[in-house]
Design an enzyme around this catalytic site. Structure first.
Site, PDB file in Angstrom:
ATOM      1  N   LEU A 202      10.506 -20.937  -4.708  1.00  0.00           N
ATOM      2  CA  LEU A 202       9.513 -20.028  -4.120  1.00  0.00           C
ATOM      3  C   LEU A 202       8.284 -20.034  -5.009  1.00  0.00           C
ATOM      4  CD1 LEU A 202       9.039 -17.544  -2.067  1.00  0.00           C
ATOM      5  CD2 LEU A 202       9.670 -16.110  -4.006  1.00  0.00           C
TER       6      LEU A 202
ATOM      7  N   ASP B 298       0.836  -1.206   0.000  1.00  0.00           N
ATOM      8  CA  ASP B 298       0.000   0.000   0.000  1.00  0.00           C
ATOM      9  C   ASP B 298       0.869   1.254   0.000  1.00  0.00           C
ATOM     10  OD1 ASP B 298      -2.271   1.535   0.086  1.00  0.00           O
ATOM     11  OD2 ASP B 298      -2.727   1.130   2.189  1.00  0.00           O
TER      12      ASP B 298
ATOM     13  N   HIS C  78       2.703   3.322  -8.974  1.00  0.00           N
ATOM     14  CA  HIS C  78       2.459   1.909  -9.293  1.00  0.00           C
ATOM     15  C   HIS C  78       3.652   1.319 -10.061  1.00  0.00           C
ATOM     16  CE1 HIS C  78      -1.482   2.260  -7.697  1.00  0.00           C
ATOM     17  NE2 HIS C  78      -1.998   2.962  -8.694  1.00  0.00           N
TER      18      HIS C  78
HETATM   19  C1  FPP Z   1      -1.797   0.427  -3.288  1.00  0.00           C
HETATM   20  O1  FPP Z   1      -1.407   1.728  -3.544  1.00  0.00           O
HETATM   21  C2  FPP Z   1      -1.438  -0.446  -4.355  1.00  0.00           C
HETATM   22  C3  FPP Z   1      -2.256  -1.173  -5.173  1.00  0.00           C
HETATM   23  C4  FPP Z   1      -3.472  -0.734  -5.849  1.00  0.00           C
HETATM   24  C5  FPP Z   1      -1.889  -2.562  -5.423  1.00  0.00           C
HETATM   25  C6  FPP Z   1      -0.429  -2.837  -5.648  1.00  0.00           C
HETATM   26  C7  FPP Z   1       0.033  -2.543  -7.013  1.00  0.00           C
HETATM   27  C8  FPP Z   1       1.347  -2.483  -7.354  1.00  0.00           C
HETATM   28  C9  FPP Z   1       2.439  -2.765  -6.397  1.00  0.00           C
HETATM   29  C10 FPP Z   1       1.759  -2.106  -8.722  1.00  0.00           C
HETATM   30  C11 FPP Z   1       1.406  -3.021  -9.799  1.00  0.00           C
HETATM   31  C12 FPP Z   1       1.564  -4.447  -9.534  1.00  0.00           C
HETATM   32  C13 FPP Z   1       1.713  -5.358 -10.502  1.00  0.00           C
HETATM   33  C14 FPP Z   1       1.801  -6.795 -10.191  1.00  0.00           C
HETATM   34  C15 FPP Z   1       1.841  -4.959 -11.905  1.00  0.00           C
HETATM   35  P1  FPP Z   1      -2.531   2.829  -3.514  1.00  0.00           P
HETATM   36  O2  FPP Z   1      -2.770   3.255  -4.909  1.00  0.00           O
HETATM   37  O3  FPP Z   1      -3.737   2.353  -2.774  1.00  0.00           O
HETATM   38  O4  FPP Z   1      -1.790   3.953  -2.696  1.00  0.00           O
HETATM   39  P2  FPP Z   1      -2.439   5.095  -1.806  1.00  0.00           P
HETATM   40  O5  FPP Z   1      -3.165   4.407  -0.695  1.00  0.00           O
HETATM   41  O6  FPP Z   1      -1.260   5.857  -1.342  1.00  0.00           O
HETATM   42  O7  FPP Z   1      -3.336   5.873  -2.714  1.00  0.00           O
END
Ligand code: FPP
Length: 227
Positions: free
Chosen positions: A126, A14, A31
């Site tokens: 893994l 997150d 991301h």
């Molecule tokens: C949370 O950040 C993240 C996500 C929506 C999921 C995790 C995604 C990634 C690590 C990137 C892409 C992954 C792959 C496998 C291609 P948020 O957007 O909720 O952050 P915020 O809470 O600060 O807004």
């Protein structure tokens, strides 16, 4: 005191959006950086002596509510990620798996996901499990429906086996970015997990921080409801 063994690790990644905002960048940049961190963590886990699975929350059943542009970007990023990381899976002996309902993804993406699973299915160092269109309530509901369709008894053992992955009890769950909630992630499998919350935003998370958390996990007294 005997050290806890770490076999199954799960991470709620997150803070990508906040990381980008702090830098005056578009959320999508967060991301992108977040996807790179997945590689570092996967490499670390593949070299760890006891970790067998790492389950990563990549896209939840609720994430479809985000603006279309961000959802489209995440789909494209996943496509790019799988293409690029195939090398990583081969190099580090990582088997790629998913949990979640893939039927909502485009046929092209589903094909690519399944091809990646097929190509990596014999690796044993893994297993990296990406949670895609995943929600624990959805997973449990689908598992129970499956049992009813097969006329099988509803009991804990059968539900565990009908979940998206052959049941893995998560030892340690980490959530980055300072939020302290589970957000519908692995509710069945985390019943006795140790939970660690770090203020670090996911794009800043490193394998050395993971190592520090694992050190703390080793020293926790896990009782599993006993004394
Ligand atoms: C949370 O950040 C993240 C996500 C929506 C999921 C995790 C995604 C990634 C690590 C990137 C892409 C992954 C792959 C496998 C291609 P948020 O957007 O909720 O952050 P915020 O809470 O600060 O807004």
């Amino acid at each position: 005191m005997k050290k806890n063994t770490l076999t199954n690790l799960a991470i709620i990644m997150d803070g990508n959006g906040r990381w980008a905002k702090e830098r005056g960048l578009a959320r999508t940049k967060g991301h992108e950086k977040g996807a790179e961190v997945i590689r570092e963590i996967t490499e670390y886990c593949s070299n760890h002596p006891t970790i067998k699975t790492v389950t990563l929350y990549a896209f939840s059943t609720e994430n479809w509510k985000r603006p279309k542009m961000e959802v489209d970007f995440l789909m494209k990023l996943l496509e790019k990620y799988l293409k690029k990381e195939l090398k990583t899976y081969h190099k580090f002996g990582v088997k790629f798996e998913t949990i979640g309902d893939l039927s909502k993804f485009s046929p092209k993406l589903q094909k690519q996901i399944n091809a990646t699973k097929e190509e990596t299915k014999n690796y044993t160092k893994l297993t990296q499990i990406l949670a895609l269109n995943y929600g624990a309530r959805d997973e449990i509901t689908r598992a129970v429906k499956k049992l009813l369709e097969q006329n099988r008894e509803i009991n804990q053992d059968n539900i565990s086996k009908a979940l998206d992955t052959p049941y893995t009890d998560i030892d340690l769950l980490i959530r980055t970015s300072g939020e302290q909630r589970l957000s519908n992630f692995l509710l069945w499998q985390t019943s006795y997990s140790e939970l660690f919350f770090t203020p670090t935003l996911w794009p800043d998370f490193t394998s050395s921080e993971l190592e520090e958390i694992i050190e703390k996990y080793h020293m926790v007294d896990r009782k599993f409801g006993g004394l």
